[in-house]
Design an enzyme around this catalytic site. Structure first.
Site, mmCIF file in Angstrom:
data_model
loop_
_atom_site.group_PDB
_atom_site.id
_atom_site.type_symbol
_atom_site.label_atom_id
_atom_site.label_comp_id
_atom_site.label_asym_id
_atom_site.label_seq_id
_atom_site.Cartn_x
_atom_site.Cartn_y
_atom_site.Cartn_z
ATOM 1 N N HIS A 1 -9.159 3.890 -1.321
ATOM 2 C CA HIS A 1 -7.813 3.307 -1.192
ATOM 3 C C HIS A 1 -7.445 2.487 -2.434
ATOM 4 O O HIS A 1 -7.374 1.266 -2.382
ATOM 5 C CB HIS A 1 -7.778 2.446 0.066
ATOM 6 N N CYS B 230 0.812 -1.214 0.000
ATOM 7 C CA CYS B 230 0.000 0.000 0.000
ATOM 8 C C CYS B 230 0.845 1.264 0.000
ATOM 9 O O CYS B 230 0.305 2.363 -0.169
ATOM 10 C CB CYS B 230 -0.929 0.013 1.206
#
Length: 407
Positions: A351, A87
């Site tokens: 996200h 991420c």
């Protein structure tokens, strides 16, 4: 060797569900906006770092995604480097672009992150998270979660393993500091409220603390609105040296004060001292010659509401055990002592893994320029972005901290 690095331009698609858009199309949209913002042309770009974490698993596009996505929009001949770092891929691409500029290797460099996670097969999409920990030792993950949060709970609906990870870490924090589920709900409510004023956010509906507490449960203490959604999107930055900036038309550049990447260390992961983000933050503060008290606004990696709480404490922005209560008091809301995630954060803005870190840079650049509209943090001069990802031995596998300053 050049020492200064600047964010000359930023671009970002709306984050959300883009069923009809490809990785190529999302990338082109963000890059073209960043170029226009910087007063730059495609031919000004001397190198590019392309962040993506899921295209190989979801589309079978391995190893050369950046070259393919950028070639179609006319970026040819220059070095293109693919960046996959969980991420934190987007923040890592930014780190590499800044390092490249500071080394003197180029004067105008592109960092772009793109993710297309909605591919018509939710189970396939969710499977990408199953490889973001040590797959050679799955029993180690289960043991870590038991140590942190007690017995591993049975699933309450299809979800990423990372929701179990965050839930276990949250229960550990609750046992040590008395953190409450209401405090986590206050963080989520604040972020959903912030995102209502962000036209590029995935979710734009405010939610009260009571609504968040009453929503569908995942692993205790998390409910669905406390957690980031699956999102598509792209974000890009044009990073320049002094010389590169002088040849562009950019007049609103933001200074890069520091950028730091770190991985974890062997330690007692039941405590929060020595956390990987703490390591990255200390390096960033040292580079910038300032401390956490100088930060006016922050975007942190809130894949869950507990993620925001944890990061605020290990970054030194709040003392251990105090971030949850501060959220309940409104200290992290726009207008509070330290506004956090004015974009809505990952929980609400969304996200898209490889784009998330660069999405933070987009938001903070707007804040430092004073162009964030109803989300504007008054008087913001120093901004911090924290972006982490993966999981290894009790904490994130990688952490990034970026410090930006207004001119």
């Amino acid at each position: 060797m050049t020492t200064n690095a600047w964010v000359a331009g930023v671009g970002m698609t709306p984050f959300g569900i883009h069923e009809q858009a490809s990785v190529k199309q999302l990338t082109a949209s963000a890059v073209n906006e960043a170029l226009a913002d910087a007063g730059a042309e495609l031919t000004d770009i001397e190198a590019a770092f392309f962040a993506n974490s899921t295209q190989s698993a979801l589309e079978g596009q391995f190893t050369v995604g950046g070259q393919i996505a950028l070639r179609d929009m006319g970026i040819q001949g220059i070095p293109v480097v693919n960046v996959e770092n969980a991420c934190a891929s987007g923040a890592s691409a930014f780190h590499l672009a800044v390092t490249y500029v500071r080394s003197g290797a180029a004067d105008v460099v592109l960092a772009v992150g793109t993710e297309k996670m909605h591919v018509g097969d939710r189970r396939l999409t969710m499977s990408v998270f199953d490889g973001a920990y040590d797959v050679s030792s799955p029993e180690e993950l289960e043991a870590v979660l038991r140590t942190l949060g007690g017995d591993v709970e049975e699933p309450e609906g299809h979800r990423s393993v990372f929701m179990d990870i965050y839930a276990a870490m949250a229960r550990n924090h609750m046992s040590q500091y008395g953190t409450t589920q209401e405090q986590l709900a206050a963080i989520a409510s604040k972020n959903h409220s912030h995102s209502a004023d962000n036209p590029r956010a995935h979710y734009r509906t405010p939610m009260s603390i009571e609504e968040i507490l009453g929503a569908r449960a995942l692993a205790f203490p998390l409910t669905v609105p406390m957690c980031a959604p699956i999102t598509d999107g792209s974000a890009a930055t044009i990073v320049c040296s002094d010389r590169g900036l002088a040849r562009l038309l950019a007049d609103r550049a933001v200074r890069v004060l520091a950028t730091s990447l770190a991985t974890g260390t062997d330690r007692d992961y039941r405590t929060f001292a020595g956390h990987v983000s703490e390591i990255a933050a200390k390096r960033a503060y040292e580079q910038a010659g300032l401390g956490p008290e100088a930060v006016d606004v922050a975007e942190v990696h809130d894949a869950t509401a507990f993620g925001e709480l944890l990061q605020l404490e290990v970054l030194g922005l709040f003392a251990p055990g105090e971030a949850g209560a501060a959220a309940l008091r409104g200290e992290t809301t726009i207008g509070g002592r330290l506004p956090v995630n004015p974009s809505g954060g990952l929980e609400s803005k969304g996200h898209p893994i490889g784009a998330s870190g660069l999405g933070q840079v987009f938001e903070l650049t707007e804040q430092l320029r004073g162009t964030a509209g109803s989300r504007q943090v008054e008087g913001a001069r120093i901004a911090l972005a924290e972006n982490g990802g993966g999981f290894h031995r009790g904490e994130e596998a990688v952490a990034s901290v970026i410090l930006l300053g207004a001119q």
